[in-house]
Design a protein around this motif. Structure first.
Motif, mmCIF file in Angstrom:
data_model
loop_
_atom_site.group_PDB
_atom_site.id
_atom_site.type_symbol
_atom_site.label_atom_id
_atom_site.label_comp_id
_atom_site.label_asym_id
_atom_site.label_seq_id
_atom_site.Cartn_x
_atom_site.Cartn_y
_atom_site.Cartn_z
ATOM 1 N N ILE A 35 0.856 -1.194 0.000
ATOM 2 C CA ILE A 35 0.000 0.000 0.000
ATOM 3 C C ILE A 35 0.888 1.238 0.000
ATOM 4 O O ILE A 35 1.558 1.545 0.991
ATOM 5 N N MET A 36 0.890 1.938 -1.136
ATOM 6 C CA MET A 36 1.715 3.133 -1.303
ATOM 7 C C MET A 36 0.868 4.405 -1.333
ATOM 8 O O MET A 36 1.382 5.488 -1.081
ATOM 9 N N GLY A 37 -0.400 4.267 -1.704
ATOM 10 C CA GLY A 37 -1.263 5.412 -1.947
ATOM 11 C C GLY A 37 -1.818 6.037 -0.685
ATOM 12 O O GLY A 37 -1.403 5.693 0.423
ATOM 13 N N PRO A 38 -2.787 6.961 -0.871
ATOM 14 C CA PRO A 38 -3.473 7.261 -2.145
ATOM 15 C C PRO A 38 -2.701 8.194 -3.087
ATOM 16 O O PRO A 38 -2.983 8.250 -4.258
ATOM 17 N N THR A 39 -1.745 8.955 -2.556
ATOM 18 C CA THR A 39 -0.998 9.872 -3.428
ATOM 19 C C THR A 39 0.149 9.146 -4.108
ATOM 20 O O THR A 39 0.639 8.121 -3.620
ATOM 21 N N PHE A 40 0.581 9.684 -5.223
ATOM 22 C CA PHE A 40 1.689 9.092 -5.960
ATOM 23 C C PHE A 40 2.983 9.291 -5.168
ATOM 24 O O PHE A 40 3.274 10.402 -4.732
ATOM 25 N N PRO A 41 3.778 8.224 -4.929
ATOM 26 C CA PRO A 41 4.987 8.338 -4.098
ATOM 27 C C PRO A 41 5.987 9.343 -4.680
ATOM 28 O O PRO A 41 6.507 9.157 -5.778
ATOM 29 N N SER A 42 6.246 10.402 -3.934
ATOM 30 C CA SER A 42 7.119 11.463 -4.444
ATOM 31 C C SER A 42 8.603 11.159 -4.240
ATOM 32 O O SER A 42 9.452 11.749 -4.903
ATOM 33 N N TRP A 43 8.918 10.214 -3.334
ATOM 34 C CA TRP A 43 10.329 9.958 -3.020
ATOM 35 C C TRP A 43 11.088 9.349 -4.193
ATOM 36 O O TRP A 43 12.313 9.452 -4.246
ATOM 37 N N LYS A 88 -1.093 -2.613 -7.865
ATOM 38 C CA LYS A 88 -1.968 -2.917 -6.717
ATOM 39 C C LYS A 88 -1.521 -2.173 -5.462
ATOM 40 O O LYS A 88 -1.510 -2.728 -4.359
ATOM 41 N N ALA A 89 -1.175 -0.919 -5.640
ATOM 42 C CA ALA A 89 -0.627 -0.126 -4.534
ATOM 43 C C ALA A 89 -1.637 0.874 -3.980
ATOM 44 O O ALA A 89 -1.274 1.702 -3.151
ATOM 45 N N ARG A 90 -2.889 0.824 -4.433
ATOM 46 C CA ARG A 90 -3.967 1.713 -3.975
ATOM 47 C C ARG A 90 -3.641 3.179 -4.202
ATOM 48 O O ARG A 90 -3.938 4.039 -3.357
ATOM 49 N N ILE A 91 -3.047 3.461 -5.339
ATOM 50 C CA ILE A 91 -2.771 4.847 -5.721
ATOM 51 C C ILE A 91 -3.973 5.363 -6.497
ATOM 52 O O ILE A 91 -4.409 4.751 -7.471
ATOM 53 N N SER A 92 -4.527 6.477 -6.069
ATOM 54 C CA SER A 92 -5.699 7.059 -6.739
ATOM 55 C C SER A 92 -5.436 8.510 -7.139
ATOM 56 O O SER A 92 -6.331 9.333 -7.141
ATOM 57 N N ASP A 93 -4.234 8.785 -7.501
ATOM 58 C CA ASP A 93 -3.771 10.131 -7.812
ATOM 59 C C ASP A 93 -3.531 10.237 -9.323
ATOM 60 O O ASP A 93 -3.606 9.247 -10.054
ATOM 61 N N THR A 94 -3.255 11.433 -9.792
ATOM 62 C CA THR A 94 -2.775 11.588 -11.166
ATOM 63 C C THR A 94 -1.266 11.372 -11.178
ATOM 64 O O THR A 94 -0.585 11.538 -10.166
#
Length: 691
Positions: free
Chosen positions: A191-199, A213-219
């Motif tokens: 689980i990385m989301g909901p935002t796109f990982p900025s690192w 399958k990381a539950r990212i719901s961002d652009t």
């Protein structure tokens, strides 16, 4: 083994058929051993326990590889005493329990592989103290819990990180700057989301990225596409990532953006892209911008999956530029028109999926040039004409042919009998006529592990288990199902809903490996032969709505794997063979055969009744009485119900009169009850006074 006191290097990998059993405890007494490699064998049991390792193997051992065995148990505590250990590989076993915290004591460790086991629990924070660690692979276990910056505190030399196929929750600060520069990032199912990982913006050396399958719901941020141009493998599938990708130029070798919410037109491709998977999004527009841009460089694309989108228009005549294509899937779009003749240029094509569109007219003869085809799925279209004879003459390696729900007519060509590798034949819901070719029994020669390719390994399969799987949607056991991983084990023939006539060829029942047979909704006649008993692996049989007659063969009761059976609406007669198998089905599976009797039907069979004999007088009388009883009871209920309620529903004046009548009767009943109660009270009071 323990007598080789001076032994420093012991390597016996990949002897699966020859080395088995437990690891002898004497191995751990080899005090001068630097390298021990027993990988790829058939070793079982636990790794083993040893005594005090100081001054012995604990100081000398630098590499321990026990991967690809069948070892069980926990990771032993004594591994924490191996101060010189640089390479530890326990992957692909059946080890269970947690990753022990003492793993942080192996301070010299450079490579740590614990992937593909049954480990559970959380990731110990002590792993962040392995300052020399370059590769950490713990994927495909049952690990979970929260992972924070602490777990990576001193991992400044880390280059490979595989945590995929676990249940980790990755919680780091949005401003976190990792101490490492990764090349391989495998975090699928974390689980990385909901935002796109900025690192990852700081990671300049990435060549493999898996955030599926990381539950990212961002652009996807703009900076990522600039970073992506240097990444060879990108997998962002099965998230809820949205935004347009129309103006993106994809340069990665493998790009999987499937099962997201991307919109807009198709992106542009550089010639070095080899795998593009954009299925299950909302991408619209024509195909020509993607396919028809001519460049001087040769296209390397070999997998193209654009299925389950909103693509429209006709297929362009640009397929000559894509001669490396092996897999093409344009299914479930809004595409239409005739298939272009240039598709015959796809000489490397093995798999063609065009199902659920609106393609029409006949198939182009140029497709016979695609002699490597193994899968053809053209179902749910408007294709017409005869099934071409080149299927079996030129294209002989077919393992799956699905032409379901089209408008094909004419006979089933005899050339199909040459398809000796055929596992799935689905010609259902067309306008085919004539007899079923007896020579279809040739497909019984299919080996269990045929030469057919069912999946295509990713270019990076040595780092992960990523396999691009084949899939087919089949109607089996009365319902529609999608087959993927078990497709290699499926044997199916579906010729239902056509105009086929004549008898069912007895040769067809010699297909001993067949799992599913559906010949329903045709005009077939004759009997079911006794040799149906040869179909030992049959799980589903549908012969309903034909003109079949005679007795149901007794041998059918021996089909022990049969889970679905429909013989309804034929002319079968006599007793249903006794046996738990045939009696386990519902009476509906036999309905519409007037001369059939016995359980599970309610019609009893007389002892001397012969096939074709009329039912006895007693049977007829009992059956008729019961039939008329239930029929009259049902009709009486309907008549009474609608006789009253129907009139009240449609006649307004009668409805008012009826409810006024009810109200008057209720008032009368109320008055009567009140008077009776008052009389009773007076009576009781009078008796008390007199007493």
């Amino acid at each position: 083994m323990g007598n080789f006191k001076s032994l420093q290097f012991l390597s016996m990998p990949r002897n699966w058929y020859y080395i088995e059993g437990r690891i002898p405890s004497s191995v751990w007494n080899l005090c001068n051993l630097h390298v021990l490699d027993l990988s790829g064998n058939n070793l079982r049991g636990e790794i083993g326990s040893v005594g005090n390792l100081s001054g012995c193997i604990g100081k000398s051992l630098e590499s321990l590889d026990l991967s690809y065995n069948q070892l069980t148990g926990h990771i032993p505590n004594w591994l924490g005493q191996l101060k010189s250990l640089k390479h530890l590989d326990l992957g692909s076993n059946s080890l269970y329990g947690p990753i022990p915290s003492f793993i942080g004591n192996t301070s010299s460790l450079i490579h740590l592989y614990l992937d593909y086991n049954k480990l559970n629990g959380t990731l110990p924070e002590s792993i962040g103290q392995l300052s020399h660690l370059e590769e950490l692979s713990i994927g495909s276990n049952s690990l979970g819990g929260i992972v924070t910056e602490t777990h990576f505190a001193n991992l400044s030399k880390l280059k490979t990180l595989d945590m995929s196929s676990n249940s980790f929750v990755f919680k780091v600060n949005s401003t976190w700057i990792p101490p490492f520069q990764l090349g391989y990032i495998g975090m699928g199912s974390c689980i990385m989301g909901p935002t796109f990982p900025s690192w990852i913006r700081m990671q300049k050396s990435i060549y493999y990225l898996d955030f599926s399958k990381a539950r990212i719901s961002d652009t996807v941020p703009t900076w990522f596409w600039n970073l992506a141009s240097r990444i060879s493998y990108i997998n962002l599938s099965d998230n809820k990532i949205h935004g347009e990708i129309s103006n993106i130029i994809l340069k990665s070798e493998t790009v999987d953006l499937s099962s997201n919410c991307f919109t807009g037109r198709l992106p542009r491709l550089s010639p070095n892209v080899s795998e593009l998977i954009l299925s299950n999004n909302s991408i619209s527009g024509p195909l020509s911008p993607l396919l028809c841009k001519k460049t001087d460089e040769q296209k390397q694309l070999w997998i193209l999956d654009l299925s389950k989108n909103l693509l429209s228009g006709e297929l362009p005549q640009c397929w000559m530029y894509w001669q490396h294509l092996i897999y093409l899937n344009l299914g479930s779009n809004n595409l239409s028109g005739k298939l272009p003749s240039s598709m015959g240029s796809l000489i490397s094509l093995r798999s063609l999926h065009l199902r659920n569109n609106s393609f029409s007219r006949d198939l182009p003869s140029s497709l016979q040039n695609c002699t490597n085809l193994e899968f053809i799925d053209l179902g749910e279209n408007k294709l017409s004409g005869n099934i071409p004879s080149w299927m079996g003459e030129k294209v002989t390696n077919l393992g799956a042919l699905r032409l379901r729900s089209n408008e094909f007519n004419g006979n089933i060509p005899l050339q199909m009998c040459h398809l000796t590798y055929l596992l799935v034949l689905d010609l259902a819901n067309n306008r085919l006529s004539g007899a079923i070719p007896p020579c279809l029994d040739n497909i019984s020669t299919i080996p269990t592990n045929g030469s057919l390719i069912y999946g295509y390994a990713s270019s990076y399969s040595r780092y992960s288990s990523a396999i691009f799987e084949e899939n087919l949607i089949l109607v089996t056991k009365g319902r529609e199902s999608e087959y993927k991983r078990i497709l290699r084990f499926v044997r199916s023939i579906d010729l239902s809903s056509n105009n086929l006539s004549g008898v069912i060829p007895s040769e067809l029942f010699s297909l001993s490996t067949l799992n599913f047979l559906n010949l329903s909704r045709n005009h077939l006649e004759g009997k079911i032969p006794e040799k149906i008993n040869d179909m030992k692996l049959l799980e589903s049989l549908d012969l309903s709505r034909n003109h079949l007659s005679g007795e149901i063969p007794q041998s059918m009761s021996n089909l022990t794997l049969l889970a679905y059976l429909d013989l309804s609406y034929n002319n079968f007669s006599g007793r249903i063979p006794l046996g738990t198998q045939l009696q386990s089905f519902s009476a509906l599976n036999y309905i519409g055969n007037p001369e059939l009797c016995g359980a599970p039907l309610l019609i009893n069979c007389t002892e001397n009744k012969q096939p074709g004999d009329a039912p006895s007088v007693g049977d007829n009388e009992d059956h008729n009485e019961m039939t008329w009883f239930y029929l009259s009871m049902g009709l009486g209920f309907v008549a009474g119900f609608w006789g009253i309620c129907g009139v009240l529903l449609f006649k307004k004046t009668w409805r008012y009169a009826y409810f006024q009548f009810l109200e008057d009767k209720i008032d009368q009943l109320y008055a009567t009850v009140v008077l009776k109660l008052n009389w009773l009270k007076r009576k009781l009071k009078k008796n008390q006074v007199g007493g």
